[in-house]
Write a protein that holds these residues in place. Structure first.
Motif, short mmCIF file in Angstrom:
data_model
loop_
_atom_site.label_atom_id
_atom_site.label_comp_id
_atom_site.label_asym_id
_atom_site.label_seq_id
_atom_site.Cartn_x
_atom_site.Cartn_y
_atom_site.Cartn_z
N LEU A 161 18.19 30.53 23.00
CA LEU A 161 18.70 31.36 21.91
C LEU A 161 19.22 32.69 22.43
N PHE A 162 18.59 33.23 23.46
CA PHE A 162 19.05 34.48 24.07
C PHE A 162 20.49 34.32 24.56
N PHE A 163 20.75 33.26 25.30
CA PHE A 163 22.10 33.06 25.84
C PHE A 163 23.10 32.71 24.74
N LEU A 164 22.67 31.95 23.75
CA LEU A 164 23.57 31.64 22.63
C LEU A 164 23.93 32.92 21.87
N GLY A 165 22.97 33.82 21.74
CA GLY A 165 23.24 35.08 21.06
C GLY A 165 24.24 35.95 21.80
N LEU A 166 24.28 35.81 23.12
CA LEU A 166 25.24 36.57 23.93
C LEU A 166 26.60 35.87 24.01
N GLY A 167 26.69 34.67 23.42
CA GLY A 167 27.96 33.95 23.41
C GLY A 167 28.12 32.94 24.53
N PHE A 168 27.01 32.55 25.16
CA PHE A 168 27.07 31.57 26.25
C PHE A 168 26.24 30.33 25.88
N PRO A 169 26.85 29.17 25.93
CA PRO A 169 28.26 28.89 26.22
C PRO A 169 29.15 29.23 25.03
N ALA A 170 30.41 29.46 25.30
CA ALA A 170 31.36 29.85 24.25
C ALA A 170 31.84 28.61 23.51
#
Length: 290
Positions: free
Chosen positions: A21-30
């Motif tokens: 969820l941390f990476f999804l929140g930062l837009g990764f993966p796009a």
């Protein structure tokens, strides 16, 4: 400590879920649309599944909601609030990404921060316990956070981030094991300090407190053989870090990526078993187990 399956599942799955969820929140993966839906479904499945697993360790799970009222003093309560807020905000962010093709960056950043905060509060539940020297050190939250970020990067398919994060997590794990093995002796706690009789000379137990088992022995006094622990550490380290790194260094392949995730998951679960099984509670001094 008794390594209950529920807390092993909780700390393993929720850490990976909130890491993703941390990476999804930062837009990764796009990603967007149904591809994004799959990523969010995996993240929520792991995070919520882990949180639900933790309730099986409660004597009265129906009272779990009362924990939310103690946020001023309880890390468990703070964990609950952080988890709920992270899941709600990331849910709103997911609606925009999946259904509206909109990426509300502000919500994503807040959700990412709350996701890491949830992992941190989980680690502090254990770190605060002075009665368990192996947990009561700064490397405990460092281990939880590094594992979560490394696993999240793997699940998010972020190879360039996963490689250094896996190496950092591996280093933290080694340092945790080294310092943890010396923690009980370094704490200065023994039967003399526990009874307050240490100033009179060497203190030893004349007889065990009782002949049968009890709750304290079942939950807080779990002894793991040294050779057994060393084998499990090696297995954990290879599965959690060595094998995933080697697979990531190969030309990208979806099968290799899946194997890397599965290997890391198995390795982290083994590490978590050791985290609980090797935790020496000071109450064991009264039973001659430390």
């Amino acid at each position: 400590m008794h390594p209950a399956p529920s807390v092993i599942l909780f700390t393993t799955l929720s850490g990976l879920g909130f890491g993703l969820l941390f990476f999804l929140g930062l837009g990764f993966p796009a990603v967007s649309g149904w591809v994004a839906f799959v990523f969010f479904a995996i993240a929520y499945g792991l995070a919520v599944g882990g949180l639900l697993a933790s309730t099986f360790h409660l004597g009265h799970p129906e009272r779990a909601l009362k924990a939310f009222t103690q946020w001023k003093t309880s890390w468990l309560s703070r964990e609950g609030w952080c988890a709920v807020l992270a899941l709600v905000i990331m849910g709103l962010y997911a609606i925009g990404v999946v259904f509206l093709d909109q990426r509300w960056g502000f919500l994503g950043w807040i959700g990412a921060g709350l996701s890491l905060a949830t992992v941190f509060t989980t680690s502090m539940i254990y770190t605060q316990l002075k009665t368990i020297p192996r947990w009561n050190m700064n490397l405990t939250p460092a281990m939880f956070l590094s594992f979560s970020l490394a696993g999240g990067a793997l699940l998010a398919g972020q190879t360039s981030a996963a490689l250094p994060l896996l190496l950092i997590a591996a280093l933290v794990q080694i340092l945790y094991w080294r310092k943890g093995d010396q923690a009980f002796a370094s704490s200065g706690t023994d039967l003399g300090t526990a009874t307050g009789l240490g100033a009179r000379g060497s203190v030893r137990a004349f007889e065990p407190p009782h002949t049968g088992t009890n709750y304290l022995l079942r939950e807080f006094v779990h002894v793991v053989g040294r050779k057994h622990a060393e084998k499990l550490r090696l297995i954990s380290f290879v599965l959690a870090f060595v094998l995933p790194v080697l697979l990531l260094l190969l030309p990208f392949n979806h099968v290799f990526a899946l194997l890397a995730v599965a290997s890391h998951l198995a390795g982290v679960a083994t590490s978590r078993w050791l985290f609980f099984a090797q935790a020496e509670h000071v109450v064991g001094l009264y039973y001659g187990k430390r």
